[in-house]
Design a protein around this motif. Structure first.
Motif, PDB file in Angstrom:
ATOM      1  N   GLU A 141      -2.223   0.268  19.223  1.00 18.49           N
ATOM      2  CA  GLU A 141      -0.836   0.135  19.683  1.00 18.49           C
ATOM      3  C   GLU A 141       0.062  -0.197  18.494  1.00 18.49           C
ATOM      4  O   GLU A 141      -0.297  -1.030  17.649  1.00 18.49           O
ATOM      5  CB  GLU A 141      -0.720  -0.978  20.726  1.00 18.49           C
ATOM      6  N   GLU A 142       1.254   0.424  18.450  1.00 16.82           N
ATOM      7  CA  GLU A 142       2.168   0.126  17.355  1.00 16.82           C
ATOM      8  C   GLU A 142       2.604  -1.337  17.425  1.00 16.82           C
ATOM      9  O   GLU A 142       3.060  -1.816  18.453  1.00 16.82           O
ATOM     10  CB  GLU A 142       3.390   1.041  17.394  1.00 16.82           C
ATOM     11  N   VAL A 153      -6.762  -3.524  12.749  1.00 14.93           N
ATOM     12  CA  VAL A 153      -5.436  -3.345  12.167  1.00 14.93           C
ATOM     13  C   VAL A 153      -5.441  -2.121  11.270  1.00 14.93           C
ATOM     14  O   VAL A 153      -6.354  -1.933  10.458  1.00 14.93           O
ATOM     15  CB  VAL A 153      -5.018  -4.588  11.342  1.00 14.93           C
ATOM     16  N   THR A 154      -4.416  -1.276  11.435  1.00 12.21           N
ATOM     17  CA  THR A 154      -4.241  -0.111  10.577  1.00 12.21           C
ATOM     18  C   THR A 154      -2.813  -0.120  10.046  1.00 12.21           C
ATOM     19  O   THR A 154      -1.870  -0.330  10.795  1.00 12.21           O
ATOM     20  CB  THR A 154      -4.473   1.199  11.356  1.00 12.21           C
ATOM     21  N   GLU A 165       8.187   6.395   3.080  1.00 15.82           N
ATOM     22  CA  GLU A 165       9.396   5.596   3.260  1.00 15.82           C
ATOM     23  C   GLU A 165       9.168   4.412   4.186  1.00 15.82           C
ATOM     24  O   GLU A 165       9.845   3.406   4.085  1.00 15.82           O
ATOM     25  CB  GLU A 165      10.515   6.464   3.833  1.00 15.82           C
ATOM     26  N   THR A 166       8.202   4.540   5.095  1.00  9.14           N
ATOM     27  CA  THR A 166       8.006   3.534   6.125  1.00  9.14           C
ATOM     28  C   THR A 166       6.522   3.221   6.273  1.00  9.14           C
ATOM     29  O   THR A 166       5.681   4.097   6.120  1.00  9.14           O
ATOM     30  CB  THR A 166       8.551   4.056   7.485  1.00  9.14           C
ATOM     31  N   VAL A 167       6.232   1.972   6.593  1.00  2.66           N
ATOM     32  CA  VAL A 167       4.873   1.542   6.894  1.00  2.66           C
ATOM     33  C   VAL A 167       4.801   1.273   8.396  1.00  2.66           C
ATOM     34  O   VAL A 167       5.631   0.544   8.935  1.00  2.66           O
ATOM     35  CB  VAL A 167       4.513   0.262   6.116  1.00  2.66           C
ATOM     36  N   VAL A 168       3.812   1.881   9.054  1.00  2.00           N
ATOM     37  CA  VAL A 168       3.589   1.646  10.476  1.00  2.00           C
ATOM     38  C   VAL A 168       2.318   0.819  10.622  1.00  2.00           C
ATOM     39  O   VAL A 168       1.260   1.218  10.146  1.00  2.00           O
ATOM     40  CB  VAL A 168       3.455   2.975  11.254  1.00  2.00           C
ATOM     41  N   VAL A 169       2.447  -0.328  11.269  1.00  2.00           N
ATOM     42  CA  VAL A 169       1.304  -1.210  11.504  1.00  2.00           C
ATOM     43  C   VAL A 169       0.888  -1.047  12.960  1.00  2.00           C
ATOM     44  O   VAL A 169       1.713  -1.172  13.864  1.00  2.00           O
ATOM     45  CB  VAL A 169       1.668  -2.684  11.224  1.00  2.00           C
TER      46      VAL A 169
END
Length: 121
Positions: free
Chosen positions: A44-45, A107-108, A35-39
């Protein structure tokens, strides 16, 4: 003696195939749509984005730039300034636990589900 050895080999192969099929089915059936993408940048978020809303995000870091496109429920890195460009060649992601990684830019991009419990397969 050879017939007995052949029979044991066939049984072993059949058991291995059955276990492999059972594991594949379990992983496939337990996957859930994200549902969500976390970059994250350098651990660090950086930001969170919904997969339901189409957008293009430019992720600027001290090491370079990545362009993340969220479209039709999928996330994909379409452009990057890193020297190898491997992150651009990864397939788009949409299931909980999947990630896109750009090591040179640190970047992840990770897809997570809505209930906070994710299965990584």
């Amino acid at each position: 003696m050879d017939k007995r050895k052949l029979r044991h080999d066939i049984i072993l192969i059949a058991v291995c195939l059955f276990v492999s099929l059972a594991l594949w089915l379990a992983v496939t059936l337990l996957k859930k749509p994200g549902e969500t993408v976390v970059v994250t940048v350098n651990g660090e978020e950086y930001a969170r984005y919904s997969l339901d809303e189409d957008r293009e995000v430019v992720i600027e870091t001290e090491r370079g730039r990545n362009v993340l496109v969220i479209k039709d429920g999928y996330a994909d890195i379409v452009d990057a300034t890193c020297p190898d460009g491997l992150c651009e060649r990864q397939r788009r992601i949409d299931e909980s636990g999947e990630s896109l990684v750009c090591l040179p830019n640190k970047v992840t991009v990770t897809v997570i589900g809505g209930n906070g419990v994710d299965f990584v397969g």
